[in-house]
Design a protein around this motif. Structure first.
Motif, PDB file in Angstrom:
ATOM      1  N   VAL A  40       0.809  -1.224   0.000  1.00  0.00           N
ATOM      2  CA  VAL A  40       0.000   0.000   0.000  1.00  0.00           C
ATOM      3  C   VAL A  40       0.841   1.272   0.000  1.00  0.00           C
ATOM      4  CG1 VAL A  40      -1.991  -1.075   1.114  1.00  0.00           C
ATOM      5  CG2 VAL A  40      -0.201  -0.056   2.522  1.00  0.00           C
ATOM      6  N   CYS A  41       2.140   1.159   0.249  1.00  0.00           N
ATOM      7  CA  CYS A  41       2.969   2.364   0.338  1.00  0.00           C
ATOM      8  C   CYS A  41       3.532   2.754  -1.028  1.00  0.00           C
ATOM      9  CB  CYS A  41       4.100   2.180   1.347  1.00  0.00           C
ATOM     10  SG  CYS A  41       5.325   0.955   0.884  1.00  0.00           S
ATOM     11  N   LYS A  42       3.815   4.043  -1.183  1.00  0.00           N
ATOM     12  CA  LYS A  42       4.412   4.541  -2.424  1.00  0.00           C
ATOM     13  C   LYS A  42       5.918   4.307  -2.418  1.00  0.00           C
ATOM     14  CE  LYS A  42       4.421   8.556  -5.487  1.00  0.00           C
ATOM     15  NZ  LYS A  42       3.888   9.935  -5.705  1.00  0.00           N
ATOM     16  N   TYR A  43       6.518   4.471  -1.243  1.00  0.00           N
ATOM     17  CA  TYR A  43       7.956   4.238  -1.085  1.00  0.00           C
ATOM     18  C   TYR A  43       8.160   3.255   0.067  1.00  0.00           C
ATOM     19  CZ  TYR A  43       8.038   8.619  -3.735  1.00  0.00           C
ATOM     20  OH  TYR A  43       7.819   9.589  -4.676  1.00  0.00           O
ATOM     21  N   GLY A  44       9.011   2.252  -0.149  1.00  0.00           N
ATOM     22  CA  GLY A  44       9.260   1.270   0.892  1.00  0.00           C
ATOM     23  C   GLY A  44      10.747   1.085   1.161  1.00  0.00           C
ATOM     24  N   PHE A  45      11.090   0.928   2.424  1.00  0.00           N
ATOM     25  CA  PHE A  45      12.480   0.704   2.834  1.00  0.00           C
ATOM     26  C   PHE A  45      12.540  -0.581   3.656  1.00  0.00           C
ATOM     27  CE2 PHE A  45      11.991   5.231   2.195  1.00  0.00           C
ATOM     28  CZ  PHE A  45      13.150   5.583   1.494  1.00  0.00           C
ATOM     29  N   VAL A  46      13.325  -1.545   3.188  1.00  0.00           N
ATOM     30  CA  VAL A  46      13.502  -2.787   3.936  1.00  0.00           C
ATOM     31  C   VAL A  46      14.683  -2.593   4.884  1.00  0.00           C
ATOM     32  CG1 VAL A  46      13.975  -5.251   3.803  1.00  0.00           C
ATOM     33  CG2 VAL A  46      12.617  -4.146   2.020  1.00  0.00           C
ATOM     34  N   GLY A  47      14.378  -2.544   6.169  1.00  0.00           N
ATOM     35  CA  GLY A  47      15.423  -2.317   7.154  1.00  0.00           C
ATOM     36  C   GLY A  47      14.834  -2.079   8.524  1.00  0.00           C
ATOM     37  N   ASP A  48      15.706  -1.919   9.504  1.00  0.00           N
ATOM     38  CA  ASP A  48      15.295  -1.690  10.888  1.00  0.00           C
ATOM     39  C   ASP A  48      15.026  -0.201  11.090  1.00  0.00           C
ATOM     40  OD1 ASP A  48      14.966  -1.450  13.606  1.00  0.00           O
ATOM     41  OD2 ASP A  48      16.615  -2.797  14.116  1.00  0.00           O
ATOM     42  N   ALA A  49      13.785   0.143  11.412  1.00  0.00           N
ATOM     43  CA  ALA A  49      13.407   1.548  11.595  1.00  0.00           C
ATOM     44  C   ALA A  49      14.243   2.212  12.685  1.00  0.00           C
ATOM     45  CB  ALA A  49      11.919   1.649  11.934  1.00  0.00           C
ATOM     46  N   ARG A  50      14.634   1.453  13.704  1.00  0.00           N
ATOM     47  CA  ARG A  50      15.423   2.025  14.799  1.00  0.00           C
ATOM     48  C   ARG A  50      16.809   2.462  14.325  1.00  0.00           C
ATOM     49  NH1 ARG A  50      13.988   0.442  20.208  1.00  0.00           N
ATOM     50  NH2 ARG A  50      16.217   0.270  20.640  1.00  0.00           N
ATOM     51  N   GLN A  51      17.288   1.859  13.261  1.00  0.00           N
ATOM     52  CA  GLN A  51      18.583   2.259  12.717  1.00  0.00           C
ATOM     53  C   GLN A  51      18.441   3.351  11.658  1.00  0.00           C
ATOM     54  OE1 GLN A  51      20.498  -1.287  11.268  1.00  0.00           O
ATOM     55  NE2 GLN A  51      20.524  -2.297  13.263  1.00  0.00           N
ATOM     56  N   LEU A  52      17.330   3.342  10.936  1.00  0.00           N
ATOM     57  CA  LEU A  52      17.110   4.333   9.875  1.00  0.00           C
ATOM     58  C   LEU A  52      16.696   5.697  10.415  1.00  0.00           C
ATOM     59  CD1 LEU A  52      15.260   2.229   7.141  1.00  0.00           C
ATOM     60  CD2 LEU A  52      17.537   3.239   6.965  1.00  0.00           C
ATOM     61  N   LEU A  53      15.855   5.705  11.437  1.00  0.00           N
ATOM     62  CA  LEU A  53      15.285   6.965  11.924  1.00  0.00           C
ATOM     63  C   LEU A  53      16.337   7.982  12.380  1.00  0.00           C
ATOM     64  CD1 LEU A  53      12.058   5.745  13.774  1.00  0.00           C
ATOM     65  CD2 LEU A  53      12.198   7.087  11.677  1.00  0.00           C
ATOM     66  N   PRO A  54      17.377   7.601  13.134  1.00  0.00           N
ATOM     67  CA  PRO A  54      18.383   8.605  13.531  1.00  0.00           C
ATOM     68  C   PRO A  54      19.020   9.287  12.325  1.00  0.00           C
ATOM     69  CG  PRO A  54      18.647   6.611  14.829  1.00  0.00           C
ATOM     70  CD  PRO A  54      17.668   6.290  13.752  1.00  0.00           C
ATOM     71  N   LYS A  55      19.251   8.535  11.250  1.00  0.00           N
ATOM     72  CA  LYS A  55      19.844   9.109  10.051  1.00  0.00           C
ATOM     73  C   LYS A  55      18.881  10.072   9.362  1.00  0.00           C
ATOM     74  CE  LYS A  55      22.669   4.975   9.321  1.00  0.00           C
ATOM     75  NZ  LYS A  55      22.977   3.835   8.442  1.00  0.00           N
ATOM     76  N   VAL A  56      17.592   9.730   9.388  1.00  0.00           N
ATOM     77  CA  VAL A  56      16.584  10.621   8.800  1.00  0.00           C
ATOM     78  C   VAL A  56      16.486  11.916   9.596  1.00  0.00           C
ATOM     79  CG1 VAL A  56      14.145  10.883   8.236  1.00  0.00           C
ATOM     80  CG2 VAL A  56      15.268   8.699   7.843  1.00  0.00           C
ATOM     81  N   VAL A  57      16.491  11.804  10.918  1.00  0.00           N
ATOM     82  CA  VAL A  57      16.434  12.997  11.776  1.00  0.00           C
ATOM     83  C   VAL A  57      17.623  13.913  11.493  1.00  0.00           C
ATOM     84  CG1 VAL A  57      16.565  13.834  14.149  1.00  0.00           C
ATOM     85  CG2 VAL A  57      15.112  11.863  13.608  1.00  0.00           C
ATOM     86  N   GLU A  58      18.797  13.311  11.399  1.00  0.00           N
ATOM     87  CA  GLU A  58      20.008  14.089  11.123  1.00  0.00           C
ATOM     88  C   GLU A  58      19.924  14.782   9.768  1.00  0.00           C
ATOM     89  OE1 GLU A  58      24.865  13.378  10.698  1.00  0.00           O
ATOM     90  OE2 GLU A  58      23.551  11.735  11.326  1.00  0.00           O
ATOM     91  N   ALA A  59      19.417  14.071   8.752  1.00  0.00           N
ATOM     92  CA  ALA A  59      19.305  14.643   7.411  1.00  0.00           C
ATOM     93  C   ALA A  59      18.300  15.793   7.381  1.00  0.00           C
ATOM     94  CB  ALA A  59      18.892  13.561   6.418  1.00  0.00           C
ATOM     95  N   VAL A  60      17.202  15.651   8.108  1.00  0.00           N
ATOM     96  CA  VAL A  60      16.188  16.712   8.151  1.00  0.00           C
ATOM     97  C   VAL A  60      16.745  17.956   8.832  1.00  0.00           C
ATOM     98  CG1 VAL A  60      13.961  17.377   9.123  1.00  0.00           C
ATOM     99  CG2 VAL A  60      14.227  15.130   8.072  1.00  0.00           C
ATOM    100  N   LYS A  61      17.475  17.759   9.920  1.00  0.00           N
ATOM    101  CA  LYS A  61      18.071  18.901  10.632  1.00  0.00           C
ATOM    102  C   LYS A  61      19.053  19.662   9.740  1.00  0.00           C
ATOM    103  CE  LYS A  61      17.650  17.183  15.371  1.00  0.00           C
ATOM    104  NZ  LYS A  61      18.376  16.723  16.594  1.00  0.00           N
ATOM    105  N   LYS A  62      19.869  18.911   8.978  1.00  0.00           N
ATOM    106  CA  LYS A  62      20.824  19.550   8.078  1.00  0.00           C
ATOM    107  C   LYS A  62      20.115  20.321   6.988  1.00  0.00           C
ATOM    108  CE  LYS A  62      24.748  16.387   8.739  1.00  0.00           C
ATOM    109  NZ  LYS A  62      25.626  15.364   8.074  1.00  0.00           N
ATOM    110  N   ALA A  63      19.040  19.717   6.464  1.00  0.00           N
ATOM    111  CA  ALA A  63      18.277  20.369   5.384  1.00  0.00           C
ATOM    112  C   ALA A  63      17.647  21.671   5.856  1.00  0.00           C
ATOM    113  CB  ALA A  63      17.214  19.424   4.856  1.00  0.00           C
ATOM    114  N   LYS A  64      17.192  21.684   7.119  1.00  0.00           N
ATOM    115  CA  LYS A  64      16.539  22.883   7.664  1.00  0.00           C
ATOM    116  C   LYS A  64      17.565  24.008   7.925  1.00  0.00           C
ATOM    117  CE  LYS A  64      13.343  22.320  10.789  1.00  0.00           C
ATOM    118  NZ  LYS A  64      12.623  21.818  12.002  1.00  0.00           N
ATOM    119  N   GLN A  65      18.832  23.639   8.106  1.00  0.00           N
ATOM    120  CA  GLN A  65      19.857  24.638   8.384  1.00  0.00           C
ATOM    121  C   GLN A  65      20.342  25.355   7.116  1.00  0.00           C
ATOM    122  OE1 GLN A  65      22.881  22.410  10.411  1.00  0.00           O
ATOM    123  NE2 GLN A  65      21.751  22.315  12.354  1.00  0.00           N
ATOM    124  N   LYS A  66      20.070  24.768   5.970  1.00  0.00           N
ATOM    125  CA  LYS A  66      20.529  25.367   4.712  1.00  0.00           C
ATOM    126  C   LYS A  66      19.695  26.579   4.342  1.00  0.00           C
ATOM    127  CE  LYS A  66      22.362  21.089   2.774  1.00  0.00           C
ATOM    128  NZ  LYS A  66      22.294  20.107   1.657  1.00  0.00           N
TER     129      LYS A  66
END
Length: 398
Positions: free
Chosen positions: A372-398
């Motif tokens: 049902v999803c448009k985009y899917g990631f096979v992996g452990d959410a607990r490992q992916l989420l910290p990287k997503v948070v970091e990427a969002v913070k960097k994007a907001k600083q630009k």
């Protein structure tokens, strides 16, 4: 009610079988009373075939006088202001589609105090008419008062279809009206359509494992409740004004049995309400513990979204019940929905499938969420989420 033939032998099998206690033996013959619902349970057990249901034509009545699609508009009160609950606009938007297919009028029904301030906005969502019951006596919702007003309006104007929001008020009000009018009511519909002039009401059944289409061919009005965020809000008539029909309906005497002693409003959360948020991040069993949900909370803070959970996470005590998304929880229609560690059971999917963009993160490549999803990631959410948070913070600083 059930028909009893002259060949009844008074064996009493039907009496013990009836689940409603509607049959009794009088002079060694079965007799039905007003409790009979014509369920037919007694027919199959009668050894001499003396019981039968009325012929289909016998229970039908002329339904040609019933015309129009109605949407009950709920007014919310947060202690400071009153406004139309957004699901009302969703009902009008869908109602406009149904009314056009039937070639009938769409009407909004609004009960409250000073409701005239809502007329322009209700008109813009496609209402041809607005039935208004406005009085200080209706300032606060009261089941008996509102039900009486709705019943009086329905009996006077004979609508063919009446839609209610599946909210605390809608779920309280609609069964009362259904019982009073002796008509059917389909709860928590996820789809509404027209076929052969009848309202087809679609809802999950058997624990959400199938979708059932329900119709009411013999009684009017056809009534349904619809959960918030199931249908899209569409402004179809900007700047138009519907015909307003003001009705004066005295408050029912039964309303006096209930009175409000005091009111308490919880402090508003800093996060958006789950059913109104444009960004929703949901966690399931795969997040494992509070630390996993803390990652979701951090990302939600960065994106300005709200955090929800699957039933599995709720059962584990990771989030309170009001945060549950799915068939037995909240329905959301976010612009962005991210499911983290959620398998994607159908009971959860019905609560989020109307979101614009759905992203799934799960360790199991065969998890149903990826269907049902448009985009899917096979992996452990607990490992992916910290990287997503970091990427969002960097994007907001630009």
């Amino acid at each position: 009610m059930i028909q009893v033939g002259a060949n009844c032998v008074g064996c009493g099998k039907c009496v013990s079988t009836c689940p409603f206690g509607a049959l009794s033996l009088v002079n060694r013959k079965a007799v039905a009373n007003a409790s009979c619902t014509m369920c037919g349970a007694c027919v199959s057990v009668c050894p001499v075939k003396a019981l039968s249901l009325p012929a289909a034509g016998a229970v039908k009545k002329d339904l040609s006088a019933y015309k129009g699609v109605w949407a009950f508009i709920e007014i919310t009160d947060d202690g400071k202001t009153q406004k139309v609950r957004p699901v009302g606009f969703e009902l009008l938007s869908k109602g406009r589609e149904l009314a056009d297919q039937l070639g009938e009028e769409l009407a909004a029904v609004v009960i409250g105090d000073g409701v005239e301030k809502y007329f322009a906005e209700l008109s813009s969502y496609g209402a041809d008419k607005i039935y208004a019951v406005s009085s200080p006596a209706y300032h606060d919702y009261n089941t008996a008062a509102y039900a009486n007003a709705m019943v009086q309006l329905i009996k006077k104007y004979n609508p063919s279809v009446v839609l209610y929001p599946s909210t605390y008020i809608g779920r309280d009000l609609s069964p009362r009206i259904s019982s009073e009018l002796f008509v059917g009511l389909t709860a928590d519909c996820t789809g509404l359509s027209i076929a052969d002039g009848l309202l087809i009401q679609t809802r999950p059944a058997f624990g959400g494992n199938i979708m059932a289409d329900i119709k009411c061919p013999d009684y009017r009005p056809q009534m349904s409740t619809v959960r918030p965020n199931v249908f899209k809000k569409v402004v179809t008539r900007p700047g138009s004004m519907a015909q307003v029909v003001n009705e004066v309906i005295p408050v029912a005497a039964a309303a006096g049995k209930v009175r409000i002693i005091s009111k308490h409003f919880d402090e508003a959360s800093t996060q958006e309400k789950l059913d109104e948020a444009e960004v929703v991040l949901a966690g399931g069993r795969g997040l494992k513990d509070a630390a996993g949900f803390a990652l979701l909370e951090e990302l939600a803070q960065e994106l300005g979204g709200a955090v929800g959970a699957s039933r599995a996470a709720i059962d584990l005590g990771l989030k309170p019940k009001e945060k549950q998304i799915g068939q037995s929880g909240v329905t959301v229609a976010a612009k962005l929905y991210v499911a983290c560690g959620i398998s994607g059971a159908v009971q959860h999917v019905v609560g989020m499938e109307h979101s614009d963009v759905i992203i799934g993160i799960n360790k199991d490549a065969n998890a149903p969420i990826f269907n049902v999803c448009k985009y899917g990631f096979v992996g452990d959410a607990r490992q992916l989420l910290p990287k997503v948070v970091e990427a969002v913070k960097k994007a907001k600083q630009k």
